[in-house]
Design a protein around this motif. Sequence first.
Motif, PDB file in Angstrom:
ATOM      1  N   ALA A  32     -15.772 108.276  80.137  1.00  0.00           N
ATOM      2  CA  ALA A  32     -16.925 108.182  79.239  1.00  0.00           C
ATOM      3  C   ALA A  32     -17.653 109.521  79.158  1.00  0.00           C
ATOM      4  O   ALA A  32     -18.111 109.942  78.079  1.00  0.00           O
ATOM      5  CB  ALA A  32     -17.873 107.085  79.718  1.00  0.00           C
ATOM      6  N   PHE A  33     -17.758 110.212  80.300  1.00  0.00           N
ATOM      7  CA  PHE A  33     -18.415 111.518  80.338  1.00  0.00           C
ATOM      8  C   PHE A  33     -17.652 112.527  79.471  1.00  0.00           C
ATOM      9  O   PHE A  33     -18.257 113.272  78.685  1.00  0.00           O
ATOM     10  CB  PHE A  33     -18.492 112.001  81.785  1.00  0.00           C
ATOM     11  N   ILE A  34     -16.317 112.539  79.610  1.00  0.00           N
ATOM     12  CA  ILE A  34     -15.499 113.481  78.839  1.00  0.00           C
ATOM     13  C   ILE A  34     -15.623 113.217  77.337  1.00  0.00           C
ATOM     14  O   ILE A  34     -15.782 114.140  76.535  1.00  0.00           O
ATOM     15  CB  ILE A  34     -14.027 113.405  79.291  1.00  0.00           C
ATOM     16  N   THR A  78     -28.835 130.016  76.225  1.00  0.00           N
ATOM     17  CA  THR A  78     -28.706 129.352  74.924  1.00  0.00           C
ATOM     18  C   THR A  78     -29.626 128.143  74.838  1.00  0.00           C
ATOM     19  O   THR A  78     -29.712 127.512  73.793  1.00  0.00           O
ATOM     20  CB  THR A  78     -27.250 128.898  74.701  1.00  0.00           C
ATOM     21  N   TYR A  79     -30.302 127.833  75.941  1.00  0.00           N
ATOM     22  CA  TYR A  79     -31.284 126.742  76.019  1.00  0.00           C
ATOM     23  C   TYR A  79     -30.762 125.421  75.448  1.00  0.00           C
ATOM     24  O   TYR A  79     -31.320 124.868  74.506  1.00  0.00           O
ATOM     25  CB  TYR A  79     -32.579 127.151  75.302  1.00  0.00           C
ATOM     26  N   PRO A  80     -29.646 124.916  76.002  1.00  0.00           N
ATOM     27  CA  PRO A  80     -29.145 123.613  75.543  1.00  0.00           C
ATOM     28  C   PRO A  80     -30.132 122.504  75.904  1.00  0.00           C
ATOM     29  O   PRO A  80     -30.862 122.606  76.883  1.00  0.00           O
ATOM     30  CB  PRO A  80     -27.831 123.454  76.324  1.00  0.00           C
ATOM     31  N   LYS A  81     -30.115 121.455  75.106  1.00  0.00           N
ATOM     32  CA  LYS A  81     -31.006 120.322  75.375  1.00  0.00           C
ATOM     33  C   LYS A  81     -30.514 119.534  76.588  1.00  0.00           C
ATOM     34  O   LYS A  81     -29.321 119.433  76.826  1.00  0.00           O
ATOM     35  CB  LYS A  81     -31.069 119.406  74.152  1.00  0.00           C
ATOM     36  N   ILE A  82     -31.473 119.004  77.323  1.00  0.00           N
ATOM     37  CA  ILE A  82     -31.123 118.177  78.479  1.00  0.00           C
ATOM     38  C   ILE A  82     -30.607 116.830  77.992  1.00  0.00           C
ATOM     39  O   ILE A  82     -31.292 116.123  77.249  1.00  0.00           O
ATOM     40  CB  ILE A  82     -32.346 117.971  79.398  1.00  0.00           C
ATOM     41  N   ASP A  83     -29.400 116.494  78.387  1.00  0.00           N
ATOM     42  CA  ASP A  83     -28.818 115.197  78.039  1.00  0.00           C
ATOM     43  C   ASP A  83     -28.735 114.364  79.319  1.00  0.00           C
ATOM     44  O   ASP A  83     -27.819 114.521  80.123  1.00  0.00           O
ATOM     45  CB  ASP A  83     -27.427 115.392  77.423  1.00  0.00           C
ATOM     46  N   ILE A  84     -29.722 113.507  79.496  1.00  0.00           N
ATOM     47  CA  ILE A  84     -29.832 112.726  80.731  1.00  0.00           C
ATOM     48  C   ILE A  84     -28.588 111.876  80.970  1.00  0.00           C
ATOM     49  O   ILE A  84     -28.098 111.765  82.104  1.00  0.00           O
ATOM     50  CB  ILE A  84     -31.082 111.819  80.705  1.00  0.00           C
ATOM     51  N   LEU A  85     -28.046 111.289  79.894  1.00  0.00           N
ATOM     52  CA  LEU A  85     -26.869 110.429  80.050  1.00  0.00           C
ATOM     53  C   LEU A  85     -25.680 111.224  80.581  1.00  0.00           C
ATOM     54  O   LEU A  85     -24.936 110.741  81.449  1.00  0.00           O
ATOM     55  CB  LEU A  85     -26.519 109.776  78.714  1.00  0.00           C
ATOM     56  N   SER A  86     -25.509 112.466  80.099  1.00  0.00           N
ATOM     57  CA  SER A  86     -24.408 113.306  80.589  1.00  0.00           C
ATOM     58  C   SER A  86     -24.574 113.608  82.076  1.00  0.00           C
ATOM     59  O   SER A  86     -23.601 113.566  82.842  1.00  0.00           O
ATOM     60  CB  SER A  86     -24.355 114.623  79.805  1.00  0.00           C
ATOM     61  N   ILE A  87     -25.799 113.903  82.484  1.00  0.00           N
ATOM     62  CA  ILE A  87     -26.065 114.192  83.898  1.00  0.00           C
ATOM     63  C   ILE A  87     -25.744 112.971  84.762  1.00  0.00           C
ATOM     64  O   ILE A  87     -25.120 113.081  85.819  1.00  0.00           O
ATOM     65  CB  ILE A  87     -27.528 114.632  84.100  1.00  0.00           C
ATOM     66  N   LEU A  88     -26.149 111.784  84.292  1.00  0.00           N
ATOM     67  CA  LEU A  88     -25.890 110.556  85.044  1.00  0.00           C
ATOM     68  C   LEU A  88     -24.394 110.256  85.120  1.00  0.00           C
ATOM     69  O   LEU A  88     -23.869 109.923  86.187  1.00  0.00           O
ATOM     70  CB  LEU A  88     -26.639 109.380  84.406  1.00  0.00           C
ATOM     71  N   LEU A  93     -20.574 115.992  71.796  1.00  0.00           N
ATOM     72  CA  LEU A  93     -21.833 116.733  71.751  1.00  0.00           C
ATOM     73  C   LEU A  93     -21.626 118.128  71.165  1.00  0.00           C
ATOM     74  O   LEU A  93     -20.608 118.778  71.420  1.00  0.00           O
ATOM     75  CB  LEU A  93     -22.422 116.868  73.158  1.00  0.00           C
ATOM     76  N   LYS A  94     -22.612 118.593  70.402  1.00  0.00           N
ATOM     77  CA  LYS A  94     -22.548 119.943  69.840  1.00  0.00           C
ATOM     78  C   LYS A  94     -22.661 120.977  70.948  1.00  0.00           C
ATOM     79  O   LYS A  94     -21.944 121.985  70.954  1.00  0.00           O
ATOM     80  CB  LYS A  94     -23.670 120.132  68.816  1.00  0.00           C
ATOM     81  N   ASN A  95     -23.577 120.749  71.876  1.00  0.00           N
ATOM     82  CA  ASN A  95     -23.742 121.615  73.047  1.00  0.00           C
ATOM     83  C   ASN A  95     -23.459 120.785  74.300  1.00  0.00           C
ATOM     84  O   ASN A  95     -24.356 120.135  74.841  1.00  0.00           O
ATOM     85  CB  ASN A  95     -25.152 122.205  73.099  1.00  0.00           C
ATOM     86  N   ALA A  96     -22.201 120.817  74.734  1.00  0.00           N
ATOM     87  CA  ALA A  96     -21.793 119.991  75.865  1.00  0.00           C
ATOM     88  C   ALA A  96     -22.397 120.504  77.171  1.00  0.00           C
ATOM     89  O   ALA A  96     -22.610 121.711  77.342  1.00  0.00           O
ATOM     90  CB  ALA A  96     -20.269 119.979  75.981  1.00  0.00           C
ATOM     91  N   MET A  97     -22.691 119.588  78.092  1.00  0.00           N
ATOM     92  CA  MET A  97     -23.168 119.991  79.412  1.00  0.00           C
ATOM     93  C   MET A  97     -22.043 120.690  80.171  1.00  0.00           C
ATOM     94  O   MET A  97     -22.261 121.692  80.848  1.00  0.00           O
ATOM     95  CB  MET A  97     -23.646 118.765  80.192  1.00  0.00           C
ATOM     96  N   LEU A  98     -20.827 120.147  80.060  1.00  0.00           N
ATOM     97  CA  LEU A  98     -19.633 120.762  80.645  1.00  0.00           C
ATOM     98  C   LEU A  98     -18.557 120.756  79.569  1.00  0.00           C
ATOM     99  O   LEU A  98     -18.139 119.693  79.110  1.00  0.00           O
ATOM    100  CB  LEU A  98     -19.178 119.993  81.891  1.00  0.00           C
ATOM    101  N   GLU A  99     -18.134 121.940  79.144  1.00  0.00           N
ATOM    102  CA  GLU A  99     -17.256 122.083  77.986  1.00  0.00           C
ATOM    103  C   GLU A  99     -15.788 121.861  78.373  1.00  0.00           C
ATOM    104  O   GLU A  99     -15.170 122.690  79.039  1.00  0.00           O
ATOM    105  CB  GLU A  99     -17.434 123.476  77.385  1.00  0.00           C
ATOM    106  N   PHE A 100     -15.237 120.708  77.946  1.00  0.00           N
ATOM    107  CA  PHE A 100     -13.841 120.393  78.257  1.00  0.00           C
ATOM    108  C   PHE A 100     -12.875 121.068  77.290  1.00  0.00           C
ATOM    109  O   PHE A 100     -11.658 121.019  77.501  1.00  0.00           O
ATOM    110  CB  PHE A 100     -13.626 118.882  78.240  1.00  0.00           C
ATOM    111  N   ARG A 101     -13.402 121.724  76.270  1.00  0.00           N
ATOM    112  CA  ARG A 101     -12.522 122.443  75.347  1.00  0.00           C
ATOM    113  C   ARG A 101     -11.929 123.697  75.980  1.00  0.00           C
ATOM    114  O   ARG A 101     -11.076 124.346  75.360  1.00  0.00           O
ATOM    115  CB  ARG A 101     -13.296 122.793  74.072  1.00  0.00           C
ATOM    116  N   VAL A 102     -12.363 124.027  77.181  1.00  0.00           N
ATOM    117  CA  VAL A 102     -11.723 125.161  77.884  1.00  0.00           C
ATOM    118  C   VAL A 102     -10.241 124.901  78.104  1.00  0.00           C
ATOM    119  O   VAL A 102      -9.449 125.833  78.249  1.00  0.00           O
ATOM    120  CB  VAL A 102     -12.419 125.443  79.234  1.00  0.00           C
ATOM    121  N   PHE A 103      -9.853 123.611  78.113  1.00  0.00           N
ATOM    122  CA  PHE A 103      -8.451 123.273  78.360  1.00  0.00           C
ATOM    123  C   PHE A 103      -7.556 123.536  77.156  1.00  0.00           C
ATOM    124  O   PHE A 103      -6.336 123.369  77.244  1.00  0.00           O
ATOM    125  CB  PHE A 103      -8.336 121.809  78.787  1.00  0.00           C
TER     126      PHE A 103
END
Length: 487
Positions: A251-253, A196-206, A259-269
């Motif tokens: 803050a990460f959560i 799906t080629y999500p955009k790199i979100d540097i802040l999320s990675i950090l 985010l529209k395309n989350a790096m790690l999708e917490f909506r799985v819960f």
Amino acid sequence: MNQTIDSTEIRRIPIVAVMLVGAFVGLLNETLLATALPSIMADFGIAENKVQWLTTAFLLTNGIMIPISAFLIQRFTTRQLFITALSIFGLGTFIASISHAFELLLVARVVQAAGSGVMLPLMMTVMLRIFPVEKRGAAMGMSGIVISFAPAIGPTLSGWLLEFTSWRGLFYVVLPIVIIAIITACIFVKNVTEQTYPKIDILSILLSSFGFGGLLYGFSSISGGHGGEASTNINGASIAIIVIAAIILAAFIIRQLKLKNAMLEFRVFKYPIYSLSLVLTMIVLMALIGAETMLPLYMQNTRGFSPLESGLMLLPGAIVMGIMSPITGMLFDRLGAKWLAVTGMTIVTVTTFLFTNLDLDTSFVYLSVIFAIRMFGLSLVMMPVMTAGLNQLPIEWHPHGTAMANTMQQVSASIGTAILISVMTTTAAHYQPDQEAIAGLSEVDILNQASISGYNTAFWVATALSAIGLIMTFFLKTKAQTNNTAK
């Protein structure tokens, strides 16, 4: 790419086999150095608190890479990601095999973990992708061999190899396997995941790296304390690190939910069965760590067994888990997760309780047999529960579901170790013996009695965790209920 993969067009067996090998050697290296640390200390002239970083750094890097894997799976093809991850792991293994300085060996362990941290979530995502729901139990059962057997056999394998070679020999053995796996992957691994080629979100990675990394480091530091002033200082710093990491994770959560395309999708819960399965898996792992951490410490520090002997004590349990994982997977496809999990957690709770009466005369056979039965129970719980949870997720969230599950496993293992080690050391430090019972005993015997009191109390806590897990299994759905929901 279509949402449904035509399994007849995919050579599933070679893909699964190669990925199982890759994930196996990756997880094997989590514990492969366990019995080699004294040799490395002597070779480099370093202390225990320094050499322990070879394990800590590996687990930390693993814990950082696993949450990022969901993003990577959506960004790169299956072939690109798996071959790259396996190659990075192989590079780290090669560097480790030629390391003549501790710092270089430490770097090698970080490089290894950077590759292995991606392989397990990718393997699980691919299995969910190429196997239909009715066959996923058997497929995920094969994953169970990797997840449970590889770390369990690590200490035994390394103890045996060290009888014939140096610690570098451990990496010499792994390296050819990795090279063969890379060549095989180039031939057989196909692209089965959807990009799906999500955009790199540097802040999320950090935020993810510092949050999860800090949490794992904090709990591993707490569990490293063994009493005394130094331990108190370490624990205070560790608690501060855990608090800061928790704030960063919050803050990460929040960022992921915005985010529209989350790096790690917490909506799985929002899927109740997935959430229940994940919490249950975490509790199981926290209880599991009770035996895999406490028993070797009890055997070596209190009873005077060698590292190899303590590894051999764990071996029958590892073999039982390896044999049962695919069988349990097939049973799951027929019966569903609920009654397998209820039966398994009952066995785990009873056998954990049987470890609450350790003493200076507890036999090797008793420890080995009860541990093996305990692992049989765990084999009925681990993969069926996880598979039941992942089956509830839509296919596009499988990378996030597997990444979240593997991340929480790392976190729960660290938390479980920290809690049980802390209970053990605190109980031992405050041991108040019966004066009549210790009359005539030497100071060493009294200290051993204090340690045993700590181990038994820690196993009481593990028993309570297991009992909580047992209660939770009754809230899982039967196969009939799952089928009705699907309709």
